[in-house]
Design a protein around this motif. Structure first.
Motif, short mmCIF file in Angstrom:
data_model
loop_
_atom_site.label_atom_id
_atom_site.label_comp_id
_atom_site.label_asym_id
_atom_site.label_seq_id
_atom_site.Cartn_x
_atom_site.Cartn_y
_atom_site.Cartn_z
N GLN A 144 56.51 37.83 43.05
CA GLN A 144 55.33 38.46 42.47
C GLN A 144 54.05 37.76 42.91
O GLN A 144 53.05 38.41 43.23
CB GLN A 144 55.44 38.46 40.95
CG GLN A 144 56.50 39.38 40.42
CD GLN A 144 56.72 39.23 38.92
OE1 GLN A 144 55.89 38.65 38.22
NE2 GLN A 144 57.81 39.76 38.42
N LEU A 145 54.09 36.44 42.93
CA LEU A 145 52.91 35.69 43.36
C LEU A 145 52.63 35.91 44.85
O LEU A 145 51.47 36.01 45.25
CB LEU A 145 53.08 34.21 43.05
CG LEU A 145 53.16 33.88 41.55
CD1 LEU A 145 53.49 32.41 41.34
CD2 LEU A 145 51.88 34.27 40.83
N LEU A 146 53.67 36.00 45.65
CA LEU A 146 53.48 36.28 47.08
C LEU A 146 52.89 37.66 47.28
O LEU A 146 52.04 37.85 48.15
CB LEU A 146 54.81 36.16 47.84
CG LEU A 146 55.34 34.75 48.07
CD1 LEU A 146 56.75 34.80 48.65
CD2 LEU A 146 54.41 33.94 48.95
N ASP A 147 53.35 38.62 46.49
CA ASP A 147 52.80 39.97 46.60
C ASP A 147 51.31 39.98 46.29
O ASP A 147 50.53 40.66 46.95
CB ASP A 147 53.54 40.94 45.66
CG ASP A 147 54.95 41.24 46.12
OD1 ASP A 147 55.28 40.94 47.30
OD2 ASP A 147 55.73 41.78 45.31
N LEU A 148 50.91 39.20 45.29
CA LEU A 148 49.49 39.08 44.98
C LEU A 148 48.74 38.41 46.13
O LEU A 148 47.66 38.82 46.51
CB LEU A 148 49.30 38.26 43.70
CG LEU A 148 49.76 38.90 42.41
CD1 LEU A 148 49.65 37.90 41.26
CD2 LEU A 148 48.96 40.15 42.09
N HIS A 149 49.35 37.38 46.69
CA HIS A 149 48.74 36.61 47.77
C HIS A 149 48.58 37.45 49.04
O HIS A 149 47.65 37.25 49.81
CB HIS A 149 49.58 35.37 48.06
CG HIS A 149 48.98 34.45 49.05
ND1 HIS A 149 49.13 34.60 50.41
CD2 HIS A 149 48.20 33.35 48.89
CE1 HIS A 149 48.48 33.65 51.03
NE2 HIS A 149 47.92 32.88 50.14
N ASP A 150 49.49 38.39 49.26
CA ASP A 150 49.49 39.20 50.48
C ASP A 150 48.38 40.24 50.53
O ASP A 150 48.12 40.79 51.59
CB ASP A 150 50.83 39.91 50.65
CG ASP A 150 51.83 39.04 51.38
OD1 ASP A 150 51.44 38.01 51.95
OD2 ASP A 150 53.01 39.41 51.37
N SER A 151 47.77 40.53 49.41
CA SER A 151 46.74 41.57 49.43
C SER A 151 45.61 41.15 50.35
O SER A 151 45.31 39.98 50.52
CB SER A 151 46.23 41.85 48.02
OG SER A 151 45.54 40.72 47.53
N GLU A 152 44.98 42.13 50.95
CA GLU A 152 43.91 41.86 51.92
C GLU A 152 42.70 41.19 51.27
O GLU A 152 42.06 40.35 51.86
CB GLU A 152 43.47 43.18 52.58
CG GLU A 152 44.52 43.76 53.51
CD GLU A 152 44.81 42.85 54.69
OE1 GLU A 152 43.86 42.29 55.27
OE2 GLU A 152 45.99 42.69 55.03
#
Length: 130
Positions: free
Chosen positions: A68-76
């Motif tokens: 979940q944290l990586l998904d947040l981090h991946d946003s542009e």
């Protein structure tokens, strides 16, 4: 090592992990290296993600929390919910760690008391026989 991509061996050496670890994170879809036949090439994005994965694991986050944290981090761009969500997860983990620490402190205290009781019993036995 190329600044753009790294081989699995280079990743293992750089991050002090095993190939099995990298394949595990790949199977869990946390890493997505470039596949060229049997070769895996890891990009800067993969390296950044692995660094965050290892950091999350170090702090005891579950793989799902890390995802979940990586998904947040991946946003542009930094979404308004990204940093508050990360802080919330970190606070939750901190509370868990503090509870574990408190439990461990209590167990240590109890064990010390048991050892002291045992030592007193040994000393009494020796004074009676000695």
């Amino acid at each position: 090592m190329n600044d753009e991509v790294m081989t699995i061996r280079e990743m293992c050496d750089a991050f002090e992990v095993t190939p099995r670890t990298l394949r595990f994170y790949e199977a869990k879809e946390l890493l997505a290296p470039i596949r060229l036949g049997q070769r895996r090439l890891y990009t800067r994005r993969d390296r950044a993600r692995l660094k965050l994965i290892l950091r999350g694991r170090h702090f005891g986050f579950s793989l799902e929390d890390i995802r979940q944290l990586l998904d947040l981090h991946d946003s542009e761009t930094l979404r308004p919910t990204q940093l508050p969500r990360t802080i919330e997860k970190a606070r939750e983990r901190l509370a868990e760690m503090q509870a574990q620490r408190d439990m461990l402190a209590q167990l240590i205290h109890e064990l010390i008391a048991e050892i002291e009781w045992g030592e007193a019993q040994v000393a009494r036995t020796r004074s009676k026989t000695g």
